[in-house]
Design an enzyme around this catalytic site. Structure first.
Site, PDB file in Angstrom:
ATOM      1  N   PRO A  11       1.473   7.960 -13.615  1.00 58.16           N
ATOM      2  CA  PRO A  11       1.362   6.505 -13.651  1.00 58.16           C
ATOM      3  C   PRO A  11       2.493   5.775 -12.922  1.00 58.16           C
ATOM      4  O   PRO A  11       3.642   6.192 -12.977  1.00 58.16           O
ATOM      5  CB  PRO A  11       1.400   6.178 -15.152  1.00 58.16           C
ATOM      6  N   ASN A  12       2.091   4.717 -12.267  1.00 59.19           N
ATOM      7  CA  ASN A  12       2.972   3.765 -11.567  1.00 59.19           C
ATOM      8  C   ASN A  12       3.535   4.297 -10.249  1.00 59.19           C
ATOM      9  O   ASN A  12       4.181   3.555  -9.515  1.00 59.19           O
ATOM     10  CB  ASN A  12       4.117   3.299 -12.481  1.00 59.19           C
ATOM     11  N   ARG A  19       8.135  -0.859  -6.216  1.00 60.25           N
ATOM     12  CA  ARG A  19       8.573  -0.708  -7.595  1.00 60.25           C
ATOM     13  C   ARG A  19      10.048  -0.321  -7.667  1.00 60.25           C
ATOM     14  O   ARG A  19      10.418   0.778  -7.234  1.00 60.25           O
ATOM     15  CB  ARG A  19       7.738   0.406  -8.223  1.00 60.25           C
ATOM     16  N   TYR A  24      13.824   4.007  -7.298  1.00 59.89           N
ATOM     17  CA  TYR A  24      12.836   4.968  -6.789  1.00 59.89           C
ATOM     18  C   TYR A  24      12.820   5.082  -5.262  1.00 59.89           C
ATOM     19  O   TYR A  24      12.106   5.923  -4.721  1.00 59.89           O
ATOM     20  CB  TYR A  24      11.447   4.594  -7.306  1.00 59.89           C
ATOM     21  N   ASN A  75       5.004  15.154 -10.650  1.00 57.61           N
ATOM     22  CA  ASN A  75       5.791  14.039 -11.143  1.00 57.61           C
ATOM     23  C   ASN A  75       4.868  13.274 -12.089  1.00 57.61           C
ATOM     24  O   ASN A  75       4.023  12.488 -11.639  1.00 57.61           O
ATOM     25  CB  ASN A  75       6.276  13.138 -10.008  1.00 57.61           C
ATOM     26  N   ALA A  78       5.911   8.451 -16.532  1.00 54.92           N
ATOM     27  CA  ALA A  78       6.287   8.272 -17.939  1.00 54.92           C
ATOM     28  C   ALA A  78       5.594   9.264 -18.871  1.00 54.92           C
ATOM     29  O   ALA A  78       6.091   9.522 -19.974  1.00 54.92           O
ATOM     30  CB  ALA A  78       5.989   6.842 -18.370  1.00 54.92           C
ATOM     31  N   GLU A  99       8.406  20.672 -12.287  1.00 54.63           N
ATOM     32  CA  GLU A  99       8.491  19.248 -12.669  1.00 54.63           C
ATOM     33  C   GLU A  99       9.419  18.535 -11.683  1.00 54.63           C
ATOM     34  O   GLU A  99      10.503  19.030 -11.383  1.00 54.63           O
ATOM     35  CB  GLU A  99       9.052  19.156 -14.096  1.00 54.63           C
ATOM     36  N   HIS A 101      11.123  14.697 -10.307  1.00 53.10           N
ATOM     37  CA  HIS A 101      11.389  13.270 -10.455  1.00 53.10           C
ATOM     38  C   HIS A 101      12.195  12.775  -9.267  1.00 53.10           C
ATOM     39  O   HIS A 101      13.085  13.483  -8.782  1.00 53.10           O
ATOM     40  CB  HIS A 101      12.169  12.968 -11.736  1.00 53.10           C
ATOM     41  N   ARG A 108      19.769   7.999 -16.765  1.00 48.83           N
ATOM     42  CA  ARG A 108      19.084   6.737 -17.070  1.00 48.83           C
ATOM     43  C   ARG A 108      18.954   6.556 -18.583  1.00 48.83           C
ATOM     44  O   ARG A 108      19.714   7.127 -19.341  1.00 48.83           O
ATOM     45  CB  ARG A 108      17.726   6.721 -16.344  1.00 48.83           C
TER      46      ARG A 108
END
Ligand code: DHK
Length: 145
Positions: A11-12, A19, A24, A75, A78, A99, A101, A108
């Protein structure tokens, strides 16, 4: 026959470029797809590059990759921090999963420090922006050949 690596985005991530670019980066998801395609070409793999804002699509694509692919870089956005369904899907397949990111999630907010999928994957790469994807593809190529 050429083996295929799957790159799955949650998502996103369709909003990359617009964004929170300070976190990012300024590259769009299409930019990242182009980088990934150049790298899989170089490594001698095919590429399936997908994005969805819906958890169930990601579950279906993990199962599909388990049948047709050689490895997955994911990725999960969330859903990384919440999804037992993605954890279970990864555990249900035999191909390696990395995984990924863009940001260093550990630097963060605390809610990003825990990953529901990390215990089910081969390894985790975070904090290198778009290069995180390239590092993940190279890790998969090393594992799968
Ligand atoms: C992307 C997201 O959308 C966040 O929800 C994660 C990840 C971090 C990234 O850095 O690529 O917490």
């Amino acid at each position: 026959m050429t083996s295929t690596l799957y790159v799955l985005n949650g998502p996103n991530l369709n909003a990359l470029g617009k964004r929170e670019p300070g976190i990012y980066g300024g590259q769009t998801l299409a930019d990242i797809e182009a980088l990934c395609r150049a790298e899989t070409d170089r490594l001698g793999y095919g590429l399936e590059f997908r994005q969805s804002n819906h958890e169930g699509f990601l579950v279906d694509w993990i199962h599909e990759a388990g049948e047709r692919g050689a490895g997955i870089a994911i990725n999960a956005g969330a859903y990384t921090h919440t999804s037992i369904a993605l954890h279970d899907a990864i555990r249900a397949i035999k191909i390696p999963v990395v995984e990924v990111h863009l940001s260093n999630v550990h630097a963060r907010e605390e809610f990003r420090h825990a990953s529901r999928i990390a215990p089910a994957v081969k390894g985790v790469i975070c904090g290198f922006g778009a290069q995180s994807y390239i590092l993940a593809l190279n890790a998969l190529a090393t594992i799968t050949t």
